[in-house]
Structures are given as structure tokens and as C-alpha cells.
Design a protein around this motif. Structure first.
Motif, PDB file in Angstrom:
ATOM      1  N   PHE A   1      93.611  59.888  40.014  1.00 18.97           N
ATOM      2  CA  PHE A   1      94.414  59.706  39.914  1.00 18.97           C
ATOM      3  C   PHE A   1      95.173  59.213  38.740  1.00 18.97           C
ATOM      4  N   LEU A   2      94.055  57.925  38.535  1.00 19.83           N
ATOM      5  CA  LEU A   2      94.407  57.972  36.975  1.00 19.83           C
ATOM      6  C   LEU A   2      94.711  58.996  35.524  1.00 19.83           C
ATOM      7  N   LYS A   3      94.046  59.827  36.175  1.00 17.40           N
ATOM      8  CA  LYS A   3      94.350  61.051  35.071  1.00 17.40           C
ATOM      9  C   LYS A   3      95.819  61.661  35.134  1.00 17.40           C
ATOM     10  N   LYS A   4      96.170  61.529  36.003  1.00 20.52           N
ATOM     11  CA  LYS A   4      97.485  62.300  36.625  1.00 20.52           C
ATOM     12  C   LYS A   4      99.029  61.155  36.566  1.00 20.52           C
ATOM     13  N   HIS A   5      98.347  60.439  36.320  1.00 28.16           N
ATOM     14  CA  HIS A   5      99.610  59.377  35.888  1.00 28.16           C
ATOM     15  C   HIS A   5      98.995  59.182  34.559  1.00 28.16           C
ATOM     16  N   LYS A   6      97.953  59.963  34.104  1.00 25.59           N
ATOM     17  CA  LYS A   6      98.142  59.016  32.462  1.00 25.59           C
ATOM     18  C   LYS A   6      99.083  58.303  31.566  1.00 25.59           C
TER      19      LYS A   6
ATOM     20  N   GLU B   1     102.388  57.823  31.872  1.00 22.82           N
ATOM     21  CA  GLU B   1     102.554  56.744  32.210  1.00 22.82           C
ATOM     22  C   GLU B   1     102.298  55.633  32.099  1.00 22.82           C
ATOM     23  N   ILE B   2     100.979  55.599  31.902  1.00 21.34           N
ATOM     24  CA  ILE B   2     100.207  54.511  31.944  1.00 21.34           C
ATOM     25  C   ILE B   2      99.349  54.734  30.108  1.00 21.34           C
ATOM     26  N   ASP B   3      99.980  55.546  29.108  1.00 25.44           N
ATOM     27  CA  ASP B   3     100.115  55.112  28.168  1.00 25.44           C
ATOM     28  C   ASP B   3     101.222  54.480  27.439  1.00 25.44           C
ATOM     29  N   SER B   4     102.584  54.962  28.417  1.00 23.15           N
ATOM     30  CA  SER B   4     103.524  54.649  27.612  1.00 23.15           C
ATOM     31  C   SER B   4     104.082  53.346  27.713  1.00 23.15           C
ATOM     32  N   LEU B   5     103.465  52.442  28.852  1.00 25.81           N
ATOM     33  CA  LEU B   5     103.616  51.127  29.519  1.00 25.81           C
ATOM     34  C   LEU B   5     102.600  50.656  28.456  1.00 25.81           C
ATOM     35  N   LYS B   6     101.639  50.959  28.547  1.00 24.86           N
ATOM     36  CA  LYS B   6     100.792  50.180  27.149  1.00 24.86           C
ATOM     37  C   LYS B   6     101.048  50.457  25.602  1.00 24.86           C
ATOM     38  N   LEU B   7     101.595  51.390  25.491  1.00 26.41           N
ATOM     39  CA  LEU B   7     102.714  51.126  23.951  1.00 26.41           C
ATOM     40  C   LEU B   7     103.361  49.878  24.108  1.00 26.41           C
ATOM     41  N   SER B   8     104.352  49.935  25.319  1.00 25.51           N
ATOM     42  CA  SER B   8     105.478  48.946  25.046  1.00 25.51           C
ATOM     43  C   SER B   8     104.394  47.995  25.328  1.00 25.51           C
ATOM     44  N   GLY B   9     103.992  47.565  25.270  1.00 23.30           N
ATOM     45  CA  GLY B   9     102.747  46.261  24.814  1.00 23.30           C
ATOM     46  C   GLY B   9     102.351  46.006  26.423  1.00 23.30           C
TER      47      GLY B   9
END
Length: 397
Positions: free
Chosen positions: A283-288, A290-298
Motif C-alpha cells: 500500500f505504501l509503495k503504491k502511494h509513495k 504522494e507521500i514523498d510529495s507531502l514530505k517535501l512540502s514539510g
């Protein structure tokens, strides 16, 4: 001494009730009369990270809030004070979290009271208020300073989880002990250092319960060899059912029972069901992306993943463990070592995948209902719901 502690346990398992005949009572009555204790809830993390206010209605946002705790029949809550290994000034951050809890208590004196011992706890419960205590999740928050143990005790800390996933200089974690190229303690090995053993002695002296959830196996056995008081696993489940490094193996469960301690079952689906971990990783790999994008946004990395579970609700629901597995973990320990060594440490608001049906604090009575259906009597159910950990709390005072 052991007989006196067991007698006390019998007296404090239920609120204002000496009748333990479950045959004539509904599960709702049994649940209401027991002193229900949850040994691990991370709602303070949600307030610190997201600006939520515990005494507001947080339905649909969190697993917990003050009023829903009462709806679920909760009497005693150990509030987790947590930070990961990257937190700057973790001791100060811990105190800030305690400040936030104190503010809630000050605003709601008719609903919740911070207590220092079992006498105050029982008085509070019998006034129909929630008794609040604190569990410090991660020994790194004492910053290798024994004097800070005194300060944290005075602020209401009644157990300390020796490590979180990150090891300290003086104790190695389950995460680190089981990964390749394991992180070692400051003495170049796994387990407790000499300073770590000083921490154990100081906790015994103060009356702070030693919590072995999150610790590595060598740390666990070093604790067993050095503690003079009963210990807890505040939010761990059974390795034989779900072989996760955070769970306890049979010999560890037996050692805790021999020590007079208690294992508090964790509701995290990944600790209940051995099939969940692989599906969760997919599940987390599938949505990686989006997760990375959120992390980059702070966005906090933990909250970034949590947002995915919320956004893709139908997918995440399929990942959840069966509610019946909670009862299976409880019963495994009962059959292995007896009814006196198991309880509830939900990990609500520190997990994103609670089991099906048991999705927030209002659903606690489902556990009592299931135990009644399994044939347990009121006395035994009262032990599971809170009497066992209250016995350990008293033994550490």
C-alpha cells in the motif's frame, strides 16, 4: 507480600462492587463496574502535531477525545509522551507534551484528574472521573541524566518505555537489534550498559514502572536480571501468533509472568495479523509518490503516511486485522501463563490500522462482550480490563 498484593488486586479490580457473578449481568454492566485501564494512548502526539484539542469532539479525526473516552467506559489512561530519535531537546519536548495534558486537566476538573498513586486513582475513579497518568515512550527523553527521572516522576510519569524504535546510548531497541548491522549501545554490544542498569535501579527506587515494549531481546533479558519490581509491556502482542519484532516471544511472556508483571495487548493490525505487514508495505509503495510529495512540502513523515490511509479509506480498510485476533492474543497469554498477566494497551492515535470494529475508544465494550461470550466471569474480566496493571502499579509504588 505477594498475597497482600493479590488481595489488593481483588479489591481494586471493580468499582464499588463485590459481586463478581457475570452470569446474572450484561456485558455492559460488567464493563461499567470494572476499572478499565488503557496503558498506552498517543493522543498527545495528535495534539502536538496537528493542533487538535482533546476536550473537543474529534470524531472522524482521531481515535480518542475526552468525552469519547468516557463513552467507552475508560477509567484510567496512561497518556504517552513520545518523540523519535531525531527530536532536538527531547526532554523539553516531553515537558511540553505534559504541559498540554495539564492544560486539558485544568480546563476539565470535573472530567479528568492527574493522579500520583493507586489511592488517588481509586478516589478519582469513584468520582466518575478519568484518572490520568503518563508513560514516557523512549528513554532518550531523559537525555542520559538520572536527575531528569526525578523531575519526570514529579510531573506524573509512572512508566518509561526504555527505548522507542531508536536505541539509546544505554539500551538497544527491538528495531535495532533485529536489523542488519545492528546499532550497539555505548559499550559496543546489545542490551543495557552499566548506566542502563543505573536507570533500572533509579526507576525501581522512584516507583516508575519499567516498560519493555519496543526494547530488543537482549535489553529485555538484562531488565529481567536487574529489576527488583514487576515490569510491563505497555503495548505489545504475541510473537507466536504474529512474528513481528515488536511482539513478545513465549519465553519473554513467561518471564514477565514470573516477575509478576503484565503484557498489555496492542491493537495495531500489523502486530495482530502476520499477513498485514506485507500488504501494508505494498500500500505504501503504491502511494509513495504522494507521500514523498507531502514530505517535501514539510508534512511530518508519520502524518504523510497517515494521510494516505485516510485518503484511500476503502483500500486501508481491507488491510485491517480481524477484531477476533485481539481476543486470540489475550487468550494466548491466558493459556500460556494465566489470567493475571494480561491487559489492554491499545496504542490508539499512535497507530493507523486498528482492527475491524475496534476503530476508536468508544468500542472498548466489544472486548468485554467477547470475553463474556467466551465464558470468562466478572472477576477474570476485571483483571484483564485493569486489575492486573493496577496490581503492578501498586507493587511499584
Amino acid at each position: 507480600m505477594r498475597c497482600l498484593i493479590l488481595l489488593l488486586f481483588i479489591l481494586i479490580s471493580c468499582k464499588n462492587s463485590t459481586d463478581h457473578k457475570s452470569e446474572s449481568k450484561t456485558f455492559e454492566e460488567i464493563h461499567s463496574q470494572a476499572i478499565f485501564v488503557d496503558s498506552h494512548n498517543d493522543i498527545l502526539l495528535q495534539t502536538m502535531g496537528k493542533g487538535y484539542i482533546i476536550d473537543h469532539d474529534l470524531t472522524g479525526k482521531t481515535h480518542s477525545d475526552l468525552d469519547r473516552m468516557k463513552v467507552g467506559g475508560l477509567d484510567v489512561q496512561f497518556f504517552s509522551v513520545w518523540s523519535d530519535g531525531n527530536q532536538k531537546n527531547p526532554y523539553n519536548f516531553a515537558n511540553t507534551q505534559i504541559d498540554s495534558l495539564d492544560a486539558v486537566i485544568k480546563r476539565n476538573p470535573n472530567k479528568i484528574v492527574k493522579v500520583a498513586n493507586t489511592k488517588e486513582l481509586l478516589n478519582t475513579v469513584n468520582q466518575n472521573k478519568i484518572a490520568a497518568l503518563i508513560g514516557l515512550e523512549g528513554g532518550h527523553q531523559i537525555e542520559d541524566d538520572l536527575k531528569k527521572l526525578d523531575s519526570l516522576y514529579n510531573r506524573g510519569v509512572r512508566y518509561i518505555t526504555l527505548t522507542w524504535n531508536n536505541s539509546t546510548q544505554w539500551a538497544t531497541s527491538a528495531f535495532d537489534e533485529t536489523k542488519e548491522n545492528s546499532t550497539l549501545n555505548s559499550e559496543g554490544r546489545k542490551g543495557l550498559t552499566e548506566f542502563g542498569k543505573q536507570v533500572i535501579r533509579k526507576m525501581n527506587e522512584l516507583g516508575i514502572i519499567i516498560d519493555v515494549s519496543h526494547v530488543g531481546e537482549q535489553t529485555f533479558w538484562d531488565v529481567i536480571s536487574n529489576t527488583k519490581k514487576p515490569i510491563i509491556a505497555s503495548h505489545s502482542s504475541v510473537y507466536s501468533i504474529c512474528p513481528h519484532p515488536r511482539n513478545l516471544k513465549d519465553d519473554q511472556i513467561k518471564a514477565i509472568a514470573k516477575n509478576g508483571g503484565v503484557v498489555q495487548i496492542n491493537f495495531n493490525s500489523g502486530f495482530l495479523d502476520s499477513t498485514v505487514g506485507k500488504k501494508e508495505n505494498q500500500f505504501l509503495k503504491k502511494h509513495k509518490a504522494e507521500i514523498d510529495s507531502l514530505k517535501l512540502s514539510g508534512v511530518n513523515p508519520y502524518f504523510a503516511e497517515e494521510l494516505m490511509y485516510s485518503k484511500y479509506h476503502q483500500e486501508s480498510e481491507k488491510l485491517k486485522a480481524s477484531f477476533n485476533l485481539v481476543i486470540e492474543h489475550l487468550e494466548y497469554i491466558i493459556k500460556l501463563v494465566g489470567i493475571d498477566y494480561v491487559g489492554i494497551g491499545s496504542d490508539f492515535d499512535g497507530i493507523v490500522l486498528p482492527p475491524k470494529q475496534l476503530n476508536d475508544v468508544t468500542k472498548y465494550p466489544l472486548i468485554t462482550k467477547a470475553l463474556v461470550e467466551k465464558g470468562y466471569n466478572q472477576n477474570d474480566i476485571s483483571k484483564i480490563l485493569g486489575g492486573n496493571i493496577l496490581r503492578v502499579l501498586k507493587a511499584n509504588e
